[in-house]
Design a protein around this motif. Structure first.
Motif, PDB file in Angstrom:
ATOM      1  N   LEU A  24       0.685  -1.270   0.158  1.00 22.71           N
ATOM      2  CA  LEU A  24      -0.075   0.078   0.104  1.00 22.71           C
ATOM      3  C   LEU A  24       0.857   1.354  -0.062  1.00 22.71           C
ATOM      4  CD1 LEU A  24      -2.938  -0.990   2.662  1.00 22.71           C
ATOM      5  CD2 LEU A  24      -2.906  -0.841  -0.055  1.00 22.71           C
ATOM      6  N   GLN A  25       2.011   1.102   0.216  1.00 26.31           N
ATOM      7  CA  GLN A  25       2.776   2.385   0.477  1.00 26.31           C
ATOM      8  C   GLN A  25       2.926   3.175  -0.885  1.00 26.31           C
ATOM      9  OE1 GLN A  25       6.741   1.647   1.906  1.00 26.31           O
ATOM     10  NE2 GLN A  25       7.171   0.069   0.297  1.00 26.31           N
ATOM     11  N   GLN A  26       3.300   4.349  -0.864  1.00 26.53           N
ATOM     12  CA  GLN A  26       3.034   5.225  -2.085  1.00 26.53           C
ATOM     13  C   GLN A  26       4.050   4.807  -3.256  1.00 26.53           C
ATOM     14  OE1 GLN A  26       3.204   9.383  -0.327  1.00 26.53           O
ATOM     15  NE2 GLN A  26       1.263   9.337  -1.472  1.00 26.53           N
ATOM     16  N   GLN A  27       5.141   4.092  -2.893  1.00 28.23           N
ATOM     17  CA  GLN A  27       5.794   3.561  -3.908  1.00 28.23           C
ATOM     18  C   GLN A  27       5.663   2.181  -4.130  1.00 28.23           C
ATOM     19  OE1 GLN A  27       7.992   5.768  -5.948  1.00 28.23           O
ATOM     20  NE2 GLN A  27       7.266   7.147  -4.456  1.00 28.23           N
ATOM     21  N   GLY A  28       4.577   1.843  -3.678  1.00 30.79           N
ATOM     22  CA  GLY A  28       4.196   0.168  -3.408  1.00 30.79           C
ATOM     23  C   GLY A  28       3.546  -0.243  -4.559  1.00 30.79           C
ATOM     24  N   VAL A  29       3.312  -1.713  -4.588  1.00 31.99           N
ATOM     25  CA  VAL A  29       2.609  -2.467  -5.616  1.00 31.99           C
ATOM     26  C   VAL A  29       1.197  -1.829  -6.125  1.00 31.99           C
ATOM     27  CG1 VAL A  29       1.863  -4.779  -6.501  1.00 31.99           C
ATOM     28  CG2 VAL A  29       3.603  -4.324  -4.627  1.00 31.99           C
ATOM     29  N   VAL A  60      -0.545   3.545 -11.376  1.00 33.47           N
ATOM     30  CA  VAL A  60       0.015   4.501 -12.209  1.00 33.47           C
ATOM     31  C   VAL A  60       0.332   3.816 -13.684  1.00 33.47           C
ATOM     32  CG1 VAL A  60       2.259   5.622 -12.417  1.00 33.47           C
ATOM     33  CG2 VAL A  60       1.402   5.707 -10.411  1.00 33.47           C
ATOM     34  N   TRP A  61       0.748   2.709 -13.692  1.00 37.89           N
ATOM     35  CA  TRP A  61       0.902   2.093 -14.794  1.00 37.89           C
ATOM     36  C   TRP A  61      -0.511   1.953 -15.785  1.00 37.89           C
ATOM     37  CZ3 TRP A  61      -0.679  -3.183 -16.499  1.00 37.89           C
ATOM     38  CH2 TRP A  61       0.063  -3.644 -17.534  1.00 37.89           C
ATOM     39  N   LEU A  62      -1.416   1.855 -15.026  1.00 33.42           N
ATOM     40  CA  LEU A  62      -2.661   1.902 -15.598  1.00 33.42           C
ATOM     41  C   LEU A  62      -2.987   2.933 -16.109  1.00 33.42           C
ATOM     42  CD1 LEU A  62      -4.792  -0.849 -13.714  1.00 33.42           C
ATOM     43  CD2 LEU A  62      -4.027  -1.180 -16.007  1.00 33.42           C
ATOM     44  N   GLY A  63      -2.520   3.954 -15.691  1.00 30.94           N
ATOM     45  CA  GLY A  63      -2.916   5.211 -15.934  1.00 30.94           C
ATOM     46  C   GLY A  63      -4.022   5.906 -14.910  1.00 30.94           C
ATOM     47  N   VAL A  64      -4.754   5.267 -14.222  1.00 30.95           N
ATOM     48  CA  VAL A  64      -5.577   5.634 -13.341  1.00 30.95           C
ATOM     49  C   VAL A  64      -5.130   6.984 -12.481  1.00 30.95           C
ATOM     50  CG1 VAL A  64      -7.179   4.983 -11.424  1.00 30.95           C
ATOM     51  CG2 VAL A  64      -6.498   3.286 -12.872  1.00 30.95           C
ATOM     52  N   VAL A  65      -3.943   6.757 -11.961  1.00 31.73           N
ATOM     53  CA  VAL A  65      -3.354   8.187 -11.297  1.00 31.73           C
ATOM     54  C   VAL A  65      -2.196   8.358 -11.803  1.00 31.73           C
ATOM     55  CG1 VAL A  65      -4.696   7.705  -9.127  1.00 31.73           C
ATOM     56  CG2 VAL A  65      -2.304   6.719  -9.587  1.00 31.73           C
ATOM     57  N   GLY A  66      -1.782   9.817 -11.661  1.00 32.52           N
ATOM     58  CA  GLY A  66      -0.530  10.190 -12.266  1.00 32.52           C
ATOM     59  C   GLY A  66       0.600  10.005 -11.381  1.00 32.52           C
ATOM     60  N   GLN A  67       1.725  10.134 -11.750  1.00 32.36           N
ATOM     61  CA  GLN A  67       2.906   9.898 -10.999  1.00 32.36           C
ATOM     62  C   GLN A  67       2.987  10.618  -9.734  1.00 32.36           C
ATOM     63  OE1 GLN A  67       5.477   7.677  -9.742  1.00 32.36           O
ATOM     64  NE2 GLN A  67       5.623   7.367 -12.006  1.00 32.36           N
TER      65      GLN A  67
END
Lengths: 431, 358
Positions: free
Chosen positions: A270-275, A281-288
């Protein structure tokens, strides 16, 4: 002939009093022999449970009793400052401290410093008047050299705080070992100059808010485990045995895994750099830059605790659902009920004992949860148990920890009572 | 209360086996106790012929207190923090230790002068000084931060910040970051305005703070890229950088030093041997050996120059990595246990209320 074989015959005969007393083969009255035999059986049964009883008393009842006693009893001041405590006992509340009082105080400080109990006294006073621990220890060091009369001037010269009426009021209240002050503090209350109970300043209020948060989050978590667990339990109960056993292992596997492992696994996920965030981000649901805050806050606490407590909801539900006869629902359907009505009116009410047990288990466990909120709760996901742990291990204010724990215990008992009134404890089915 | 506790404990505890036995030391376990074992206990056993046994606990001071209160003391020595040492001493649970019984510095001179301030008190002899420091990922920051104020400067140093979820260190750092000189930190923090000032400073970056609970977490947060800078224990940062090869660096400005050391519990079965051990283990040579194993500063001035290379690789000079190195001490804060004993409860309540209202 038939009446001789009737098992009630003896009772009837005895009650009528007409026939002679019934006796056993060796001539003893039957009633006495029976009582003796059943007493023996009871004794034997008691001996069998005695080890458990002793175990429970030694490991559970006594420690909890001691702990609860601590919440109203703290003799840190009373036991180590006998002379000034005696002065408080002789003079009613409101008496201005006179020279005798200061003399008693100086003598007590000297003794406490000599036998090194001054730290205990200071710690006790520090609970009620923050910042006074060092007043006691530093004055204690000076007292070992000895104070000269007049003691009032000598003490106030050592530290002007000795003239503070707040301190004297606090010392008076601490001079009796039994106190309700810890309970007052545990609900964000304190005593003001007139000795009446008032709220502590808003900036210091924390416990009531934490109690509310604890119960609210526990409620949310119980609700979530129900929403997630009910369909799974239903699936488990209706699948053929072999498949349901396989599924059951999947439910139990996390249950058998260490709590810490599961909690840290959630940190990785769950962490911000987590899975989870990486996938989003990869799916484009949220930005970087828009990575979601899923952990180190209330969301993290709710997700991790819901997962960890889920089996406690599924297992009782499953065991109850297994026993529900599917023909009831079929009968309802054949009599014209829609599937929703059949579920709502026929199936669901039958699952209530399991639901009640699961909800009660999950809720009570959640209320006392400690390690998961500590690790993933951040600032907004802390519960009252984290405060209790802090008082146990860091501030070492065990009386305060005991008062908080007692309130928690009492509120759980109240909830249990309410549950009993609403649902009935007889309807509880734990598995 | 105490009597029932005594009864319960005497019932449950195993009786002490013998009066003359191995020296029993309560310590923290892990790398720290391993260091004590290697640098202090093993050479001591060889010289004095007294075996030393370590008992691991996460709360040595608490165990000392429990044992003394129960009247059944099995520990001869305990490794505790300075604050706990002070408390145990003031509450009569620890025996006084005479500075004259300690090993004098090699050049001659008084023992008391050789120890750094705060490291030698009535019942407490320091063994090491560790520190809470600002650690950062050298690959994540465009330029290296140079002062505690940079920790709060999100414009020049973007990225999240890790802080321990405790008022201790966090409040001090906020004040230092707000420009309070180190020697006034505790005076300011003792006033309600000072507390609010510290919290206001934390408010200015609160959106970016990741709170951690256990000492291993900040390193993990740095390694995962969750934070750009974090408060962390210097020993953990050193290990991650030197042993595990992570690109981490320490900003020593406003480092917060804490002192660890020995206390002898009242009623210790082998208190004479314990005194010998205290003298042996706090001699400058042994302290320097200890500092080569873990990057905790020796509390004695004479021990500083004796520290050689990191025992883990044999090549890295350890001196510059110690909190007590002269270069690292230019702007260092000694955490004041007396202040925290006085104000911990009230500051924790305020801090928790602030966190909740965040």
């Amino acid at each position: 002939m038939a009446s001789a074989l009737d098992p009630h015959a003896a009772v009837v005969a005895g009650a009528s009093g007409a026939s002679p007393r019934l006796t056993t083969a060796d001539g003893q009255p039957l009633a006495r022999a029976l009582a003796r035999a059943s007493a023996r059986a009871r004794r034997r049964a008691f001996l069998l449970v005695a080890p458990l009883l002793l175990f429970v008393v030694v490991t559970f009842v006594i420690p909890i009793g001691q702990m609860l006693h601590r919440s109203i009893y703290n003799d840190g001041f009373a036991a180590n400052m006998p002379q000034i405590s005696a002065w408080f006992a002789e003079n009613p509340s409101g008496t201005q401290p006179d020279e005798a009082a200061f003399a008693a105080l100086a003598a007590d400080l000297k003794t406490a410093a000599d036998i090194r109990t001054i730290g205990i006294v200071g710690t006790r006073m520090n609970y009620d008047v923050p910042g006074t621990r060092s007043l006691f220890t530093s004055t204690g060091r000076k007292a070992r050299a000895g104070f000269e009369p007049p003691f009032r001037e000598a003490l106030i010269e050592a530290d002007e705080d000795w003239g503070d009426p707040t301190l004297w009021r606090a010392m008076r209240s601490a001079s009796t070992a039994y106190t309700a002050n810890f309970y007052l503090a545990a609900v964000d209350r304190t005593r003001d100059d007139q000795n009446s109970i008032v709220q502590v300043p808003e900036r210091q209020q924390v416990y009531v808010m934490l109690f509310q948060r604890t119960f609210w989050l526990s409620l949310v978590i119980t609700g979530l485990t129900f929403l997630l667990g009910f369909p799974i339990a239903h699936l488990l109960a209706t699948l053929p045995m072999r498949k349901s056993n396989l599924l059951m292992i999947l439910v139990l596997l996390p249950f058998w895994t260490s709590l810490l492992v599961r909690t840290t696994a959630w940190m990785v996920l769950l962490q911000q750099q987590g899975v989870v965030n990486d996938i989003l981000v990869w799916l484009g649901v949220v930005g970087q830059d828009g990575r979601l805050k899923l952990i180190y806050n209330q969301v993290g606490t709710i997700i991790a605790m819901t997962h960890i407590l889920l089996p406690f909801m599924i297992l009782p539900l499953y065991s109850v659902m297994r026993t529900i006869n599917p023909s009831y629902v079929r009968a309802a359907r054949s009599l014209g009920a829609s599937s929703w009505t059949a579920f709502r009116r026929v199936y669901f009410p039958q699952t209530l004992p399991g639901l009640g047990a699961g909800a009660l288990l999950v809720f009570i466990l959640a209320v006392g949860y400690y390690i998961t909120p500590a690790l993933v709760g951040g600032s907004s996901g802390q519960l009252i148990s984290n405060m209790i742990a802090m008082h146990m291990t860091e501030t070492l204010n065990w009386s305060m920890a005991a008062a908080l724990a007692a309130i928690l215990l009492a509120s759980v008992l109240v909830l249990y009572w309410i549950y009993d009134r609403l649902v009935g404890i007889d309807n509880l089915k734990l598995g | 209360m105490r009597r029932t506790l005594t009864l319960a404990t005497t019932l449950l505890a195993t009786p002490a086996l013998a009066q003359q036995g191995p020296l029993t030391i309560l310590s923290w376990g892990g790398d720290f106790a391993a260091m004590q074992e290697q640098a202090m206990a093993r050479p001591f056993s060889e010289q004095a012929g007294i075996p030393v046994r370590f008992v691991d606990t996460d709360d040595p001071a608490g165990m000392v207190k429990t044992q003394v209160e129960a009247g059944n003391v099995t520990a001869d020595l305990a490794s505790v923090g300075q604050g706990a040492g002070m408390r145990l001493c003031e509450e009569g649970d620890a025996l006084p230790i005479d500075p004259a019984s300690l090993v004098p510095p090699p050049g001659g001179g008084a023992v008391a002068q050789d120890f750094l301030p705060h490291t030698l008190t009535d019942c407490f002899v320091a063994t090491d000084i560790y520190s809470t420091v600002i650690a950062y990922d050298t690959e994540k920051v465009a330029q290296a931060p140079t002062s505690a104020a940079d920790f709060f400067d999100l414009e020049r140093f973007p990225g999240r910040r890790g802080l321990g979820r405790t008022p201790q260190f966090t409040m001090e750092l906020a004040l230092v970051g707000d420009g309070v000189p180190l020697d006034q930190v505790y005076d300011v923090l003792a006033t309600p305005e000072g507390v609010e000032r510290a919290l206001a400073k934390l408010d200015s970056i609160s959106e970016q703070i990741v709170w951690w609970e256990a000492g291993a977490q900040p390193i993990q947060l740095l390694a995962d890229g969750e934070v750009a800078m974090t408060h962390a224990y210097n020993g953990r940062v050193f290990k991650a950088a030197q042993v595990d090869g992570l690109p981490l660096a320490i900003l020593w400005d406003a480092q917060m030093m804490e002192v660890e050391g020995w206390v002898i519990p009242k009623g210790a079965p082998n208190h004479d041997a314990a005194r010998d051990f205290v003298a042996f283990s706090t001699s400058p040579e042994v302290l320097a050996d200890a500092a080569e194993i873990l990057p905790y500063g020796p509390p004695r001035r004479s021990a500083q120059e004796m520290v050689g290379n990191f025992a883990g690789d044999g090549t890295t000079p350890m001196g510059p990595h110690l909190p007590t190195a002269a270069r690292n001490m230019t702007n260092a804060l000694f955490v004041d246990p007396a202040f925290w004993a006085d104000h911990e409860t009230e500051l924790r309540a305020r801090f928790t209320a602030w966190l909740g209202g965040e």
